[in-house]
Design a protein around this motif. Sequence first.
Motif, PDB file in Angstrom:
ATOM      1  N   LEU A 180     -32.923 -53.160 -15.351  1.00  0.00           N
ATOM      2  CA  LEU A 180     -33.171 -54.356 -14.529  1.00  0.00           C
ATOM      3  C   LEU A 180     -32.498 -55.583 -15.152  1.00  0.00           C
ATOM      4  CD1 LEU A 180     -36.924 -53.812 -13.609  1.00  0.00           C
ATOM      5  CD2 LEU A 180     -34.924 -53.463 -12.154  1.00  0.00           C
ATOM      6  N   ASP A 181     -32.568 -55.664 -16.473  1.00  0.00           N
ATOM      7  CA  ASP A 181     -31.942 -56.747 -17.216  1.00  0.00           C
ATOM      8  C   ASP A 181     -30.458 -56.830 -16.977  1.00  0.00           C
ATOM      9  OD1 ASP A 181     -33.476 -58.390 -18.692  1.00  0.00           O
ATOM     10  OD2 ASP A 181     -32.666 -57.732 -20.604  1.00  0.00           O
ATOM     11  N   ASP A 182     -29.845 -55.655 -16.937  1.00  0.00           N
ATOM     12  CA  ASP A 182     -28.411 -55.591 -16.710  1.00  0.00           C
ATOM     13  C   ASP A 182     -28.080 -56.214 -15.360  1.00  0.00           C
ATOM     14  OD1 ASP A 182     -26.512 -54.640 -18.499  1.00  0.00           O
ATOM     15  OD2 ASP A 182     -25.878 -53.107 -17.081  1.00  0.00           O
ATOM     16  N   ILE A 183     -28.892 -55.873 -14.364  1.00  0.00           N
ATOM     17  CA  ILE A 183     -28.671 -56.416 -13.018  1.00  0.00           C
ATOM     18  C   ILE A 183     -28.951 -57.915 -13.016  1.00  0.00           C
ATOM     19  CG2 ILE A 183     -29.463 -56.340 -10.633  1.00  0.00           C
ATOM     20  CD1 ILE A 183     -30.088 -53.349 -11.153  1.00  0.00           C
ATOM     21  N   LEU A 184     -30.082 -58.308 -13.647  1.00  0.00           N
ATOM     22  CA  LEU A 184     -30.410 -59.734 -13.711  1.00  0.00           C
ATOM     23  C   LEU A 184     -29.306 -60.498 -14.429  1.00  0.00           C
ATOM     24  CD1 LEU A 184     -34.237 -59.617 -14.560  1.00  0.00           C
ATOM     25  CD2 LEU A 184     -33.167 -60.194 -12.378  1.00  0.00           C
ATOM     26  N   GLY A 185     -28.776 -59.907 -15.494  1.00  0.00           N
ATOM     27  CA  GLY A 185     -27.707 -60.557 -16.250  1.00  0.00           C
ATOM     28  C   GLY A 185     -26.479 -60.801 -15.396  1.00  0.00           C
ATOM     29  N   ILE A 197     -26.464 -61.108 -12.175  1.00  0.00           N
ATOM     30  CA  ILE A 197     -26.794 -62.153 -11.200  1.00  0.00           C
ATOM     31  C   ILE A 197     -26.726 -63.530 -11.870  1.00  0.00           C
ATOM     32  CG2 ILE A 197     -28.663 -63.094  -9.774  1.00  0.00           C
ATOM     33  CD1 ILE A 197     -29.471 -60.101  -9.302  1.00  0.00           C
ATOM     34  N   VAL A 198     -27.294 -63.636 -13.078  1.00  0.00           N
ATOM     35  CA  VAL A 198     -27.238 -64.912 -13.802  1.00  0.00           C
ATOM     36  C   VAL A 198     -25.782 -65.316 -14.030  1.00  0.00           C
ATOM     37  CG1 VAL A 198     -27.753 -66.034 -15.998  1.00  0.00           C
ATOM     38  CG2 VAL A 198     -29.483 -64.596 -14.907  1.00  0.00           C
ATOM     39  N   LEU A 199     -24.956 -64.328 -14.388  1.00  0.00           N
ATOM     40  CA  LEU A 199     -23.542 -64.627 -14.621  1.00  0.00           C
ATOM     41  C   LEU A 199     -22.884 -65.163 -13.361  1.00  0.00           C
ATOM     42  CD1 LEU A 199     -21.103 -64.517 -16.524  1.00  0.00           C
ATOM     43  CD2 LEU A 199     -20.689 -62.199 -15.761  1.00  0.00           C
ATOM     44  N   ALA A 200     -23.221 -64.550 -12.231  1.00  0.00           N
ATOM     45  CA  ALA A 200     -22.642 -65.010 -10.969  1.00  0.00           C
ATOM     46  C   ALA A 200     -23.092 -66.434 -10.672  1.00  0.00           C
ATOM     47  CB  ALA A 200     -23.049 -64.072  -9.837  1.00  0.00           C
ATOM     48  N   VAL A 201     -24.369 -66.733 -10.911  1.00  0.00           N
ATOM     49  CA  VAL A 201     -24.893 -68.079 -10.673  1.00  0.00           C
ATOM     50  C   VAL A 201     -24.179 -69.081 -11.572  1.00  0.00           C
ATOM     51  CG1 VAL A 201     -26.925 -69.562 -10.840  1.00  0.00           C
ATOM     52  CG2 VAL A 201     -27.173 -67.209  -9.989  1.00  0.00           C
ATOM     53  N   VAL A 202     -24.173 -68.794 -12.867  1.00  0.00           N
ATOM     54  CA  VAL A 202     -23.586 -69.727 -13.818  1.00  0.00           C
ATOM     55  C   VAL A 202     -22.083 -69.860 -13.581  1.00  0.00           C
ATOM     56  CG1 VAL A 202     -23.201 -70.179 -16.266  1.00  0.00           C
ATOM     57  CG2 VAL A 202     -25.375 -69.246 -15.500  1.00  0.00           C
ATOM     58  N   GLY A 203     -21.448 -68.709 -13.299  1.00  0.00           N
ATOM     59  CA  GLY A 203     -20.001 -68.733 -13.063  1.00  0.00           C
ATOM     60  C   GLY A 203     -19.637 -69.613 -11.885  1.00  0.00           C
ATOM     61  N   SER A 204     -20.383 -69.481 -10.773  1.00  0.00           N
ATOM     62  CA  SER A 204     -20.040 -70.295  -9.611  1.00  0.00           C
ATOM     63  C   SER A 204     -20.426 -71.754  -9.844  1.00  0.00           C
ATOM     64  CB  SER A 204     -20.688 -69.741  -8.342  1.00  0.00           C
ATOM     65  OG  SER A 204     -22.050 -70.073  -8.300  1.00  0.00           O
ATOM     66  N   LEU A 205     -21.455 -71.972 -10.651  1.00  0.00           N
ATOM     67  CA  LEU A 205     -21.841 -73.331 -11.027  1.00  0.00           C
ATOM     68  C   LEU A 205     -20.699 -74.018 -11.776  1.00  0.00           C
ATOM     69  CD1 LEU A 205     -24.464 -75.144 -11.028  1.00  0.00           C
ATOM     70  CD2 LEU A 205     -24.834 -74.346 -13.360  1.00  0.00           C
ATOM     71  N   VAL A 206     -20.096 -73.294 -12.706  1.00  0.00           N
ATOM     72  CA  VAL A 206     -19.009 -73.870 -13.498  1.00  0.00           C
ATOM     73  C   VAL A 206     -17.760 -74.060 -12.649  1.00  0.00           C
ATOM     74  CG1 VAL A 206     -17.442 -73.436 -15.417  1.00  0.00           C
ATOM     75  CG2 VAL A 206     -19.873 -72.936 -15.648  1.00  0.00           C
ATOM     76  N   SER A 221     -44.574 -52.757 -15.443  1.00  0.00           N
ATOM     77  CA  SER A 221     -44.456 -53.251 -16.819  1.00  0.00           C
ATOM     78  C   SER A 221     -43.008 -53.579 -17.146  1.00  0.00           C
ATOM     79  CB  SER A 221     -44.953 -52.196 -17.821  1.00  0.00           C
ATOM     80  OG  SER A 221     -46.264 -51.824 -17.532  1.00  0.00           O
ATOM     81  N   ALA A 222     -42.096 -52.656 -16.763  1.00  0.00           N
ATOM     82  CA  ALA A 222     -40.683 -52.864 -17.067  1.00  0.00           C
ATOM     83  C   ALA A 222     -40.169 -54.122 -16.379  1.00  0.00           C
ATOM     84  CB  ALA A 222     -39.867 -51.645 -16.636  1.00  0.00           C
ATOM     85  N   ALA A 223     -40.627 -54.348 -15.132  1.00  0.00           N
ATOM     86  CA  ALA A 223     -40.152 -55.516 -14.387  1.00  0.00           C
ATOM     87  C   ALA A 223     -40.591 -56.799 -15.080  1.00  0.00           C
ATOM     88  CB  ALA A 223     -40.663 -55.469 -12.951  1.00  0.00           C
ATOM     89  N   ILE A 224     -41.857 -56.822 -15.550  1.00  0.00           N
ATOM     90  CA  ILE A 224     -42.333 -58.029 -16.243  1.00  0.00           C
ATOM     91  C   ILE A 224     -41.540 -58.239 -17.534  1.00  0.00           C
ATOM     92  CG2 ILE A 224     -44.316 -59.074 -17.408  1.00  0.00           C
ATOM     93  CD1 ILE A 224     -46.088 -57.528 -15.403  1.00  0.00           C
ATOM     94  N   VAL A 225     -41.353 -57.145 -18.287  1.00  0.00           N
ATOM     95  CA  VAL A 225     -40.587 -57.245 -19.525  1.00  0.00           C
ATOM     96  C   VAL A 225     -39.189 -57.783 -19.235  1.00  0.00           C
ATOM     97  CG1 VAL A 225     -39.466 -55.870 -21.346  1.00  0.00           C
ATOM     98  CG2 VAL A 225     -41.867 -55.457 -20.758  1.00  0.00           C
ATOM     99  N   ALA A 226     -38.557 -57.253 -18.178  1.00  0.00           N
ATOM    100  CA  ALA A 226     -37.192 -57.675 -17.865  1.00  0.00           C
ATOM    101  C   ALA A 226     -37.148 -59.151 -17.494  1.00  0.00           C
ATOM    102  CB  ALA A 226     -36.638 -56.819 -16.726  1.00  0.00           C
ATOM    103  N   VAL A 227     -38.073 -59.574 -16.615  1.00  0.00           N
ATOM    104  CA  VAL A 227     -38.026 -60.964 -16.134  1.00  0.00           C
ATOM    105  C   VAL A 227     -38.331 -61.935 -17.272  1.00  0.00           C
ATOM    106  CG1 VAL A 227     -39.121 -62.640 -14.612  1.00  0.00           C
ATOM    107  CG2 VAL A 227     -38.515 -60.365 -13.745  1.00  0.00           C
ATOM    108  N   VAL A 228     -39.382 -61.632 -18.045  1.00  0.00           N
ATOM    109  CA  VAL A 228     -39.704 -62.508 -19.176  1.00  0.00           C
ATOM    110  C   VAL A 228     -38.534 -62.535 -20.168  1.00  0.00           C
ATOM    111  CG1 VAL A 228     -41.245 -62.833 -21.158  1.00  0.00           C
ATOM    112  CG2 VAL A 228     -42.188 -62.199 -18.923  1.00  0.00           C
TER     113      VAL A 228
END
Lengths: 449, 449
Positions: A208-213, A215-224, A138-145
Amino acid sequence: MSWFYPIFATETETAEPSLVLAGVLLSLVIIYFASKVGGEICSRINLPAVLGELVGGVVIGISALKFLVFPEGGMEATDSLIIQFLQSTANLTPGGTELVFESMSEVISVLAELGVIILLFEIGLESDLKELIRVGPSAAIVAVVGVVAPFVMGTAGLVFLFGLPVIPSVFAGAALTATSIGITAKVLAELGKLSSTEGQIIIGAAVLDDILGIIVLAVVGSLVKTGEVQVSQIIILIVSAGAFLIGTILIGRLISPFLVSLVNQMKTRGQVLVTGIIFAFVLAYVANIIQLEGILGAFAAGLVLAETEKRKELEEQIIPVADLFVPIFFVCVGARTDLGVLNPAIPSNREGLIIASFLIIVAIVGKVITGFTVWGKPEINKLAIGVGMVPRGEVGLVFAGVGSASGALSPATEAAIIVMVIATTFVAPPLLKAVFKDEPEKVIESEAN
Amino acid sequence: MSWFYPIFATETETAEPSLVLAGVLLSLVIIYFASKVGGEICSRINLPAVLGELVGGVVIGISALKFLVFPEGGMEATDSLIIQFLQSTANLTPGGTELVFESMSEVISVLAELGVIILLFEIGLESDLKELIRVGPSAAIVAVVGVVAPFVMGTAGLVFLFGLPVIPSVFAGAALTATSIGITAKVLAELGKLSSTEGQIIIGAAVLDDILGIIVLAVVGSLVKTGEVQVSQIIILIVSAGAFLIGTILIGRLISPFLVSLVNQMKTRGQVLVTGIIFAFVLAYVANIIQLEGILGAFAAGLVLAETEKRKELEEQIIPVADLFVPIFFVCVGARTDLGVLNPAIPSNREGLIIASFLIIVAIVGKVITGFTVWGKPEINKLAIGVGMVPRGEVGLVFAGVGSASGALSPATEAAIIVMVIATTFVAPPLLKAVFKDEPEKVIESEAN
C-alpha cells in the motif's frame, strides 16, 4: 543477415554484440561473486545476507572499486574496470567502447529490474491472500500512518527548524514516505517470518505504501511543475491503482483455474514455471504502463497463483531462478550508491549531512511508531512491524532524482535525501533481525497459554 | 543521481528505462507464449518440441507477424508490433522509439545468448567426460569427415556443376561444415538419448565441429580478405582452441574439489547454483575472448562439474533456469529467420533456390555419411549419428554474413547458404526423432544378448 554475432570484430558498426555479451558475462560473474562474498560474511556475523549483497555492491560499485558503474551516474566507459578489463583481454577498440559500455549497462539494469520483479513474484507466492485480507485493516493503518507521520514531521521540521522554503521541504518530506518492499521482504524471507502475522502486515502495508508513495510523487511532482495540484491526474492514479490491485486479484482468481487446467494438459518441460512467469510478466507490464511499478503486478500474480494447486511446484521452481536474478538487483542497488555524499571533508556535503541526520531520525521514528497503531493484537511484535517499514529505496531516490531535475531541490537537500535512503536501507536489515530475535520464544509462550 | 527509473517519461534524454523494461517484459511474454504454443503442438504431433519453438519464433518474427524483429535485419522500430503496442499502451513518444527499440533488442539478444550458454552448461552437466573420452576417437573421425566431405563436395559441385568462381564456392563449401550443437543437443535431451553412446559421439563431434568450423572460417576469411592464408593466425587459433578444451578440463578437475568444499562451507541460499554459474560464465568469457564461442566454455564447465558430488543438485537446479532462458534462444533463432529468401515469385531468388537445393543435398548427405565412419561398434545407430550432425546454424550463418560483408558472395549464393541453414535446421529435429524411433527395442535386444 546474420542471426548471430560475427566473429571478426572489425565487420560491424554498432556495439559489437560478442563484446556486449563478454561484458555482461564478466559483470554477472563479479555481481555473483560480490553477492556471495558479502552474503556469506554477513550471515557469519549474524546479519541478514541481503545486507551483505548491498555492501558487496557498494564495494564493486561507484563508491569503491568501480568494477560496476552505470552511465546515469555521469560515469564514462573508461571509469568502469570491467570495460578496462575488456579492453585489455578482448580486442575492444576505443571507438566501440562507449557503445559496449552503454549496451552492457542497459542489459544489467534490465536484469536487475527483472530480479526485483521475480523477487516480488516469489514473495507473492509465499504470501497468503486470506491472511493479507485479514490483516488488511491493520496494514492500511500502518501504511497511512507511515506515510502521513514522516511527511508531516519531515516537512514541518525542515521549514521551522531549518528555515528551508516550502517546496523543497515538501519534496524531502515526500521522499520520507515510501517503504522499499524489496529489502524488507527479502529480510523477512531470510528470517522465515514472511508468513507470520507481523510479516504479512508489513508486506501488506509496504505494498500500500508503494502505491501511496507513487501518488504522493504525482502530487508533489505536479505541484512543482505547474505550481498547482492536478486533481484529475491524481484521481486517475488512485482509481487505476485501486482498480489494478482489486481487479488483478478478482480476475486472476477467475482465470487461475483455467491456467491450472491448461498447465495440466501441457506436456513440454517447464510448463508450470513458464506459465506462471507469463502471468507475472503480463501483470508487471500492465502495472508498469499504468504508471505503477512492475513489482506490484508481479506480487499480485504471485498472490493469485499461491491460491492454486500449483503453488508448491511453482515455489520450488522459482527458487533457483530467484537465486540467479535477485542478487543482481541488490548488488546493483549497492553499486549505484554513491557514498561520496557522505564525505564530510567536502564542505558542500556538510549542510546536507546535517539535514540528513534530521531526515534519518524522522525516517526511522516516523515508521517505527506505525507498529504501535496496530490494535487488538496483544501478542504481536509491534516494534518489528515499525522497523520493517524503515528501509526506503526506489521511490525515495526517484523523489531525489525528480526533485533535482525539476530544480526544486538544492544540492544539499538532494544529498540529504540520498543519505537518508542509504542509511535507512542499510540499517533496516540488521535492526529487523534484532527485533525478531526473541520471536521463537514468544511463539512458544503464546502457544503454551 | 537516480538508482531507478524516473516515473515521468519526459524527464530523461536517453532511452526511457521503464519503457525498455516494458518492452522486454512484453517481448518475453510473446517469446514464452510462442515457445509453449509451438512446443505443445509439435509434441502432440510427435515432433520434437524444439522444432515448435523454432517455428513459433518464425511465426512471431520477421517472416510473419513481426512482433519480434531485430534492428540488424534492416528493420526499424516501427516494423515491430511490440513497439507499436508500446506506443499505443505506454506513452512512448516517436522520438524515443528508436532508442527503446534498440535497447530492448539488445537485451533480448543477450538473453538469447545467455540461453544457449545455459543450455550448453546443462548439456555438459548431463554428459559424461569418461564416456566422451572413450568415444573420442569415433567423435573425432565423425567431426573431421563431417567437415571435409561437405566442404569438398560443396565447393567442387559449385565450381564444376554451377560454374561459380572459386572464392564464393569455397565460402559456400565452408558454410556447409559446422554443426549447430544447440539444436542437436536439445533434441537429444528431449529424446532422452543424450547419455547414449550415439548421443555422446554426436555431442563430442559437434563440439569438435564447432571448433573446426571456427578454424575454417578464419582460413576462408583471411583468404578472402588478404588473398592468402595467414598461417600464423590459424596456428594460434588451433593451439588456443586445443589448449582451452584440454586446459579447462584439466585445470577444472584440479579446482573442482576446492569449489565443492567452498560450496559446502557456504550458508546462503543458492550457493551451489551461483557457484556453478560463476564457473560456467568465467569459462564462457574466456572462450569468447579467445575467439571461440562462449558455449564451448559453458559446456566444458558443465563437463567438469558433472564429475563432482554436486552434479545431481546442480542438474536439478539448472532445470527451471534453463526452462526460462533456453526458449528465448530458439524463438529468437526462428524470429530472425527471413523466409523471404524462399519466395520463388521473386525472380532473384530463383538462382539462389537452385543453388540452395544442391547445398541442402550436400549438407545432408555430407553429414549423414559420417555416422558410417564409426567402426567397431556394430550395435550402434550409425544413421542417427549422421542425422544428428545435420543441423547447421550459428556458424553457417556467420559464413553467409562475413562472406556477404566482404563482397565475396553474390546475393544468390548468400541466399542459398541461408536457405540451406534454414532447411537443415528445421529438418533435423524430426529426422533425428524418426531415426531414434525404434531405439528402445534395440537396447532391449542388445541387453537380451
